[in-house]
Motif scaffolding. Structure first.
Motif, PDB file in Angstrom:
ATOM      1  N   LYS A 198      95.457  76.471  19.865  1.00 40.21           N
ATOM      2  CA  LYS A 198      94.685  76.157  21.069  1.00 40.21           C
ATOM      3  C   LYS A 198      93.185  76.194  20.745  1.00 40.21           C
ATOM      4  O   LYS A 198      92.740  76.973  19.911  1.00 40.21           O
ATOM      5  N   GLY A 199      92.462  75.360  21.402  1.00 37.46           N
ATOM      6  CA  GLY A 199      91.016  75.319  21.179  1.00 37.46           C
ATOM      7  C   GLY A 199      90.602  74.613  19.910  1.00 37.46           C
ATOM      8  O   GLY A 199      89.461  74.742  19.456  1.00 37.46           O
ATOM      9  N   THR A 200      91.521  73.879  19.328  1.00 36.77           N
ATOM     10  CA  THR A 200      91.174  73.125  18.104  1.00 36.77           C
ATOM     11  C   THR A 200      91.542  71.657  18.289  1.00 36.77           C
ATOM     12  O   THR A 200      92.348  71.306  19.158  1.00 36.77           O
ATOM     13  N   VAL A 201      90.958  70.842  17.405  1.00 37.10           N
ATOM     14  CA  VAL A 201      91.309  69.401  17.383  1.00 37.10           C
ATOM     15  C   VAL A 201      91.558  69.002  15.936  1.00 37.10           C
ATOM     16  O   VAL A 201      91.120  69.699  15.008  1.00 37.10           O
ATOM     17  N   GLY A 202      92.231  67.893  15.751  1.00 39.07           N
ATOM     18  CA  GLY A 202      92.533  67.421  14.392  1.00 39.07           C
ATOM     19  C   GLY A 202      91.287  66.908  13.684  1.00 39.07           C
ATOM     20  O   GLY A 202      90.961  67.318  12.575  1.00 39.07           O
ATOM     21  N   TYR A 203      90.556  66.054  14.339  1.00 42.80           N
ATOM     22  CA  TYR A 203      89.319  65.503  13.765  1.00 42.80           C
ATOM     23  C   TYR A 203      88.471  64.919  14.884  1.00 42.80           C
ATOM     24  O   TYR A 203      88.971  64.641  15.979  1.00 42.80           O
ATOM     25  N   TYR A 204      87.195  64.780  14.574  1.00 46.03           N
ATOM     26  CA  TYR A 204      86.271  64.167  15.532  1.00 46.03           C
ATOM     27  C   TYR A 204      85.901  62.770  15.059  1.00 46.03           C
ATOM     28  O   TYR A 204      85.879  62.505  13.848  1.00 46.03           O
ATOM     29  N   VAL A 205      85.587  61.951  16.016  1.00 44.43           N
ATOM     30  CA  VAL A 205      84.993  60.648  15.681  1.00 44.43           C
ATOM     31  C   VAL A 205      83.657  60.576  16.404  1.00 44.43           C
ATOM     32  O   VAL A 205      83.586  60.783  17.616  1.00 44.43           O
ATOM     33  N   VAL A 206      82.637  60.330  15.606  1.00 45.19           N
ATOM     34  CA  VAL A 206      81.277  60.315  16.157  1.00 45.19           C
ATOM     35  C   VAL A 206      80.773  58.870  16.146  1.00 45.19           C
ATOM     36  O   VAL A 206      80.904  58.173  15.145  1.00 45.19           O
ATOM     37  N   LYS A 207      80.242  58.459  17.260  1.00 45.63           N
ATOM     38  CA  LYS A 207      79.669  57.118  17.335  1.00 45.63           C
ATOM     39  C   LYS A 207      78.154  57.243  17.204  1.00 45.63           C
ATOM     40  O   LYS A 207      77.534  58.003  17.972  1.00 45.63           O
ATOM     41  N   VAL A 208      77.594  56.558  16.237  1.00 47.08           N
ATOM     42  CA  VAL A 208      76.140  56.649  16.062  1.00 47.08           C
ATOM     43  C   VAL A 208      75.473  55.490  16.805  1.00 47.08           C
ATOM     44  O   VAL A 208      76.032  54.402  16.916  1.00 47.08           O
ATOM     45  N   GLY A 209      74.287  55.783  17.336  1.00 43.88           N
ATOM     46  CA  GLY A 209      73.585  54.759  18.118  1.00 43.88           C
ATOM     47  C   GLY A 209      73.202  53.573  17.264  1.00 43.88           C
ATOM     48  O   GLY A 209      73.334  52.424  17.673  1.00 43.88           O
ATOM     49  N   ASN A 210      72.763  53.847  16.021  1.00 43.30           N
ATOM     50  CA  ASN A 210      72.326  52.781  15.118  1.00 43.30           C
ATOM     51  C   ASN A 210      73.063  52.963  13.783  1.00 43.30           C
ATOM     52  O   ASN A 210      72.903  54.009  13.137  1.00 43.30           O
ATOM     53  N   PRO A 211      73.843  51.978  13.355  1.00 45.74           N
ATOM     54  CA  PRO A 211      74.593  52.133  12.098  1.00 45.74           C
ATOM     55  C   PRO A 211      73.706  52.475  10.901  1.00 45.74           C
ATOM     56  O   PRO A 211      74.147  53.112   9.954  1.00 45.74           O
ATOM     57  N   ASP A 212      72.427  52.084  10.973  1.00 49.55           N
ATOM     58  CA  ASP A 212      71.506  52.386   9.860  1.00 49.55           C
ATOM     59  C   ASP A 212      71.258  53.893   9.723  1.00 49.55           C
ATOM     60  O   ASP A 212      70.815  54.370   8.678  1.00 49.55           O
ATOM     61  N   ASP A 213      71.511  54.625  10.827  1.00 50.82           N
ATOM     62  CA  ASP A 213      71.272  56.074  10.790  1.00 50.82           C
ATOM     63  C   ASP A 213      72.491  56.849  10.278  1.00 50.82           C
ATOM     64  O   ASP A 213      72.477  58.082  10.245  1.00 50.82           O
ATOM     65  N   ALA A 214      73.563  56.144   9.935  1.00 48.58           N
ATOM     66  CA  ALA A 214      74.843  56.791   9.608  1.00 48.58           C
ATOM     67  C   ALA A 214      74.692  57.849   8.507  1.00 48.58           C
ATOM     68  O   ALA A 214      75.243  58.948   8.619  1.00 48.58           O
ATOM     69  N   VAL A 215      73.930  57.528   7.469  1.00 48.98           N
ATOM     70  CA  VAL A 215      73.789  58.465   6.341  1.00 48.98           C
ATOM     71  C   VAL A 215      73.107  59.747   6.796  1.00 48.98           C
ATOM     72  O   VAL A 215      73.564  60.858   6.502  1.00 48.98           O
ATOM     73  N   GLN A 216      72.032  59.566   7.553  1.00 46.64           N
ATOM     74  CA  GLN A 216      71.268  60.739   8.036  1.00 46.64           C
ATOM     75  C   GLN A 216      72.146  61.599   8.949  1.00 46.64           C
ATOM     76  O   GLN A 216      72.161  62.823   8.831  1.00 46.64           O
TER      77      GLN A 216
END
Lengths: 379, 241
Positions: A198-216
């Motif tokens: 309980k209180g856990t998840v398998g994985y998160y998916v994060v959506k970034v506003g600008n794909p160019d910022d993905a590395v940062q």
């Protein structure tokens, strides 16, 4: 074009031989279609991955969970536009052979982050209202005949017991090869019923506003949870999906090796067939040259024959693959969605033509160089 | 008029000068044609006779641009073909030469119509024009009713008639016949020779023919004897004059 009739007539000269040659191309191109579809099936997730989505998993292993509390902290990372999460359920429907993926997802955010999972407004609305609701993919619904209103029972393997879900909608993909073989249900239902984790998840998916910022953003997330009991490994969704596929071994290399061997064999077999055909016909080729057919035209006739054999065989094989492979895909769901895309079809057809031309080249050059006087003497 | 002394006046359709052809087989050199001269006017019908190995077919191949001489020259209708490149020689052949072989050499997978049409595929004629030419040619050889037949459905004589139609359908400058009756019985041989004779008499074709058959050679206006690569004599045949 005027000589097409001659090419066509020559193909019909030895019907059995021509049929077998066309058949060998058909078999090879069917195999090509199958291998390409399997390869796409394995890469499907990677190809479908959004450029603006990052997957956040437990640094130790994909199978270890992450705390649900990370969600709010992730949302505060600069550059992050949205966060959702999912957990692998691993339930069994009736029999273990009926495998299909099931994910417990956050009802509020999942379909915003995954806009490529297309759900009708009614379906989404029902999903929000019913705690036991589930959405099934179009392919899955077709496979088991699920429809809205059905009860879907699963036997839990990670979280044991019998779990029941209400089918409230069917989701589609936004591309023909999209994987719709899975099922989504609400994470709060899982949370409510499961005995542990309980209180856990398998994985998160994060959506970034600008794909160019993905590395940062990737670096910022991993830095945020560094030295915590649940360190993270953040990667692009493409890498995440590709690493998933790699768990099955180097499928791509295997497929390439099999494909190369098949085509090389085909090259030799067809080349030999064409060489025999030319040798048998040397007298006729000499007559054509005698009446004024140029060396190049004779070369073209032989090449056209080889290419026609390859083209016909290739088309039949690929058409057969396009017809049969989706059925095969339903029978072997663990391979993902098997689909002969138009690009695969076109690539296969071009490959068949190229192999046909290559196979016909040496015999055609032999025909081109044939000396009329020598050939006529042999008649 | 036919001359073999190399003193033709330059108006001849076919002009051969000092033609030599040698083959090398292993260490042996075979002199097939030796210093051959020949002048043939347009509309002539010439038969070459001689024993096997005398060089008759070699001469025909050289005249038809299928082979190149060791030395000497061949000029046909003003074109010195011995100076042409292989590619030019092929297109020259398409325009100027019609071949008739002993074994007909039809393409077995094509109908009589399609076999006759073959040389016309190399021209700019439209499909309708090609059809007209082929029908006319097949009518001349009396095979209008066999157009759709494949060679295997025809008798030897009929096959040779298709081959003759194929040889003249594109209206070549001259016809070269290599033993055209060699594989036929007497009756069919006479019919074939009658057709060739008619092409000369009624259509003004120039025909150069190699034959072992004296009766076939009788049809020719001139009979030349070839022995050991040398043209021995010119004789005026009884028939055809």
């Amino acid at each position: 074009m005027k000589s097409f009739r001659l090419v066509w007539a020559n193909l019909r000269r030895k019907k059995v031989r021509t049929t077998l040659a066309i058949g060998s191309f058909a078999v090879a191109l069917f195999l090509f279609g199958l291998l390409a579809a399997v390869r796409m099936g394995f890469r499907g997730g990677a190809d479908a991955a959004g450029a603006n989505r990052l997957a956040v998993i437990n640094r130790v292993s994909l199978i270890l969970p992450l705390p649900l509390s990370y969600r709010d902290r992730l949302l505060k990372v600069p550059g992050v536009a949205a966060v959702t999460y999912a957990s692998w359920f691993g339930g069994v429907y009736q029999d273990e052979r009926n495998f299909f993926p099931q994910f417990a997802v956050d009802k509020d955010t999942w379909f915003d982050v995954y806009a490529d999972n297309v759900v009708s407004p009614e379906g989404r609305d029902a999903f929000m209202k019913d705690r036991q609701a589930c959405l099934v993919g179009r392919a899955l619904a077709k496979r088991f005949g699920f429809k809205v209103g059905d009860r879907l029972p699963l036997r839990g393997t990670i979280w044991t017991g019998n779990w029941e879900f209400n089918v409230v909608g069917v989701y589609d993909g936004n591309r023909p090869e999209a994987d719709t073989s899975g099922m989504f249900f609400r994470a709060d239902y899982l949370e409510e019923r499961r005995a542990y984790g309980k209180g856990t998840v398998g994985y998160y998916v994060v959506k970034v506003g600008n794909p160019d910022d993905a590395v940062q953003v990737t670096k910022a997330i991993d830095a945020l949870f560094e030295n915590s009991p649940f360190e993270t490994r953040t990667q692009t969704e493409k890498s995440f999906a590709a690493s998933f596929a790699k768990q099955m071994g180097n499928v791509e290399l295997l497929i390439m090796t099999i494909g190369s061997v098949v085509f090389f064999t085909l090259l030799l077999v067809t080349g030999n067939t064409m060489a025999i055909a030319v040798r048998e016909r040397s007298g006729e080729l000499a007559v054509l040259k005698t009446v004024g057919f140029s060396d190049r035209r004779v070369l073209g006739l032989i090449l056209a024959e080889a290419v026609l054999i390859a083209g016909q065989g290739g088309f039949i094989g690929l058409a057969l693959a396009k017809l049969v492979i989706p059925r095969l895909s339903r029978a072997l769901p663990m391979l993902g969605v098997l689909y002969v895309s138009p690009l695969t079809f076109a690539a296969g057809f071009v490959l068949a033509i190229a192999v046909g031309a290559a196979a016909g080249l040496l015999p055609a050059i032999g025909a081109m160089r044939l000396r009329v006087v020598d050939a006529l003497r042999r008649i | 008029m036919v001359r073999i002394d190399g003193k033709g006046n330059g108006t001849a359709l076919v002009r051969v000068r000092n033609l030599d052809k040698k083959y090398v087989r292993g260490t042996e050199e075979i002199h097939v044609l030796q210093g051959l001269n020949l002048d043939v006017d347009a509309g002539d019908f010439v038969a070459f006779m001689g024993p096997s190995g005398s060089g008759k077919t070699t001469l025909l191949n050289l005249l038809g641009g299928l082979d190149l001489p060791t030395s000497g020259s061949i000029t046909v209708a003003g074109d010195e073909i011995t100076k042409l490149s292989a590619g030019s020689l092929t297109s020259w052949r398409a325009r100027h030469v019609g071949f008739i072989f002993q074994l007909y050499n039809l393409i077995p997978v094509l109908t009589a119509f399609q076999n006759v049409e073959l040389p016309l595929l190399l021209t700019k004629l439209s499909k309708a024009e090609r059809r007209k030419h082929v029908e006319t040619a097949l009518a001349v050889v009396g095979l209008t009713d066999r157009m759709g037949h494949f060679p295997r459905q025809l008798s030897g004589g009929q096959e040779q008639r298709v081959a003759i139609a194929r040889a003249f359908v594109a209206d070549p400058t001259f016809l070269l016949c290599d033993e055209p009756t060699g594989d036929l019985d007497r009756k069919n041989a006479d019919e074939i020779m009658e057709i060739i004779d008619r092409l000369v008499r009624e259509h003004g074709k120039t025909v150069l023919m190699v034959s072992h058959d004296p009766r076939a050679a009788e049809r020719a206006r001139f009979v030349l004897h070839l022995d050991k690569g040398v043209l021995m004599e010119a004789a005026k045949a009884g028939a055809g004059t």
